[in-house]
Design an enzyme around this catalytic site. Structure first.
Site, short mmCIF file in Angstrom:
data_model
loop_
_atom_site.label_atom_id
_atom_site.label_comp_id
_atom_site.label_asym_id
_atom_site.label_seq_id
_atom_site.Cartn_x
_atom_site.Cartn_y
_atom_site.Cartn_z
N TYR A 101 -7.11 17.53 50.21
CA TYR A 101 -6.62 16.33 49.39
C TYR A 101 -5.91 16.80 48.19
O TYR A 101 -6.36 17.65 47.40
CB TYR A 101 -7.88 15.71 49.11
CG TYR A 101 -7.80 14.25 48.24
CD1 TYR A 101 -7.21 13.12 48.84
CD2 TYR A 101 -7.27 14.56 46.75
CE1 TYR A 101 -7.04 12.03 48.21
CE2 TYR A 101 -7.07 13.29 46.16
CZ TYR A 101 -6.81 12.16 46.66
OH TYR A 101 -6.36 10.91 45.91
N GLU A 184 0.02 10.82 46.70
CA GLU A 184 -1.26 11.10 47.45
C GLU A 184 -0.72 11.75 48.89
O GLU A 184 -0.17 11.01 49.69
CB GLU A 184 -2.21 9.84 47.61
CG GLU A 184 -3.73 10.61 48.00
CD GLU A 184 -4.61 9.38 48.50
OE1 GLU A 184 -5.47 9.20 47.61
OE2 GLU A 184 -4.58 8.54 49.34
#
Ligand code: GDP
Ligand code: MN
Length: 372
Positions: A101, A184
């Site tokens: 992530y 993101e």
């Protein structure tokens, strides 16, 4: 404003962030005509603005043409958390060893951009943040300095990888260039041959910056209602509420106070609409038109404190709306300040009462709307 994955992927391409090879298709035929640019296995991904598509069945891997046809058919037109799927991405499925992530957000607490990185990719990052906050690394970015090599090395060491330099700098380029609240990659895939590939892309652009971004300023935001989109084009701050008394004010503080007063006297505000400082007749006309068109709105309370804004201009805008749109709603005006007398006189000719005190005016609109 949230972007679709295919829009976010375009921006990541521009920032040279490596993505698994992909195409976007708006319908079945387009998907079937173009998928041969890709090698199987191919992942089919629903294009919606809500998250968690994977869990909802909106992300499927096809190993051959037959499976691809099936998945494209099933996913197009699917309903994911209330949102209809109108397009899909087809992408060469990455061979994933590990899902990581990485993101950059605006952090209100530290008043700076913040890098977030975690080995726990693919899943809900909010869950990780709650349960295992130590599994998320945070690095503040000083906007005057940007992303530096030492930050890159810290992230690499935390994620046990060695090649995130261009991805992190690409992310920050996108973040800055498109005035984002969030960029993101979740998951950032570490592939079987140790390459890093973004297989998902999420971007939220700051709404207040949209007017500066030629690429997106005319994009209809599906997060906003029909009238909120119109208001955005006019440059009003307009937010819908569930009530039935339309509110127009000049200045955010006065407009909010007006909503509070209506609520206080037993009414339900239908909206927040701030026409800003120095509004002329045309602006008032456009603002009023938005409210007059809505059947759910039974009465309108216009509260103006004339300063740079002139009351005669406001009156002219109201009169234009009455003439062009006709009036099927109660309108109450409270108006004091610059050119007050002239404005009042103009409105009197159209039988609109103008009040000096906003408490009295608020009571009046509540009475008019709910008396029957
Ligand atoms: P989201 O659920 O809306 O966040 O959609 P994602 O694009 O993140 O996909 C959800 C999950 O599907 C990922 O976490 C992966 O496990 C899987 N997935 C998506 N793309 C690929 C791919 O290219 N290869 C493989 N093997 N899995 C994928
Ligand atoms: Mn994802």
């Amino acid at each position: 404003m949230k972007l679709y994955e295919y829009e976010a992927r375009d921006l990541f391409d521009e920032a040279k962030i490596p993505l698994n090879k992909w195409i976007v298709a708006k319908n079945y035929d387009e998907a079937m005509n173009n998928y041969k640019l890709l090698k199987f296995p191919i992942v089919v991904k629903a294009q919606v603005l809500v998250g968690g598509r994977g869990k909802a069945g909106g992300v499927k891997i096809a190993n051959n043409e037959e499976e691809l046809k099936m998945h494209v058919k099933n996913i197009l037109g699917m309903n994911i958390k209330g949102e209809k799927v109108n397009s899909v991405i087809l992408a060469e499925a990455a061979q994933i060893k590990k899902e990581l992530y990485i993101s950059i957000i605006v952090d209100r607490n530290s008043r700076s951009p913040l890098i977030l990185a975690s080995k726990e990719g693919g899943v809900d990052i909010e869950e990780v943040a709650k349960k295992d906050p130590h599994k998320i690394m945070k690095i503040k970015i000083d906007p005057f300095i940007g992303v530096r090599d030492y930050m890159v090395r810290r992230v690499e060491s935390f994620l046990s990888i060695s090649n995130i330099n261009s991805i992190l700098k690409g992310l920050y380029f996108t973040f800055k260039n498109y005035e984002c609240e969030l960029v993101e990659i979740n998951p950032l895939a570490l592939t079987d041959n140790d390459e890093l590939v973004a297989i998902d892309a999420k971007i939220v652009i700051d709404d207040s910056a949209l007017f500066r971004l030629n690429k997106f300023k005319n994009r209809i935001s599906s997060e906003l209602s029909y009238y909120e989109n119109i208001a955005r084009k006019y440059g009003f701050s307009y937010v819908e509420q569930e009530g039935d008394i339309g509110i127009i004010g000049n200045g955010a503080g006065l407009t909010m106070t007006t909503m509070d007063l209506v609520q206080y006297y037993g009414g339900r505000p239908a909206n927040f609409l701030d026409i800003g400082g120095g509004a002329d007749a045309e602006i008032v006309y456009n603002a009023l038109s938005i409210l007059l068109e809505q059947d759910r709105i039974k009465g309108i309370f216009i509260n103006i404190l004339g300063g740079i804004t002139r009351c005669d201009e406001v009156a002219a805008g109201i009169i234009k709306a009455i003439k062009n749109k006709g009036v099927n709603k109660n309108i109450v005006v409270r108006m004091i300040g610059t050119n007050e007398e002239m404005g009042k006189k103009m409105l009197k000719e159209y039988n609109i009462d103008v009040f000096d005190e906003m408490e009295v005016a608020a009571k009046e609109i509540v009475n008019l709307v709910y008396k029957n």
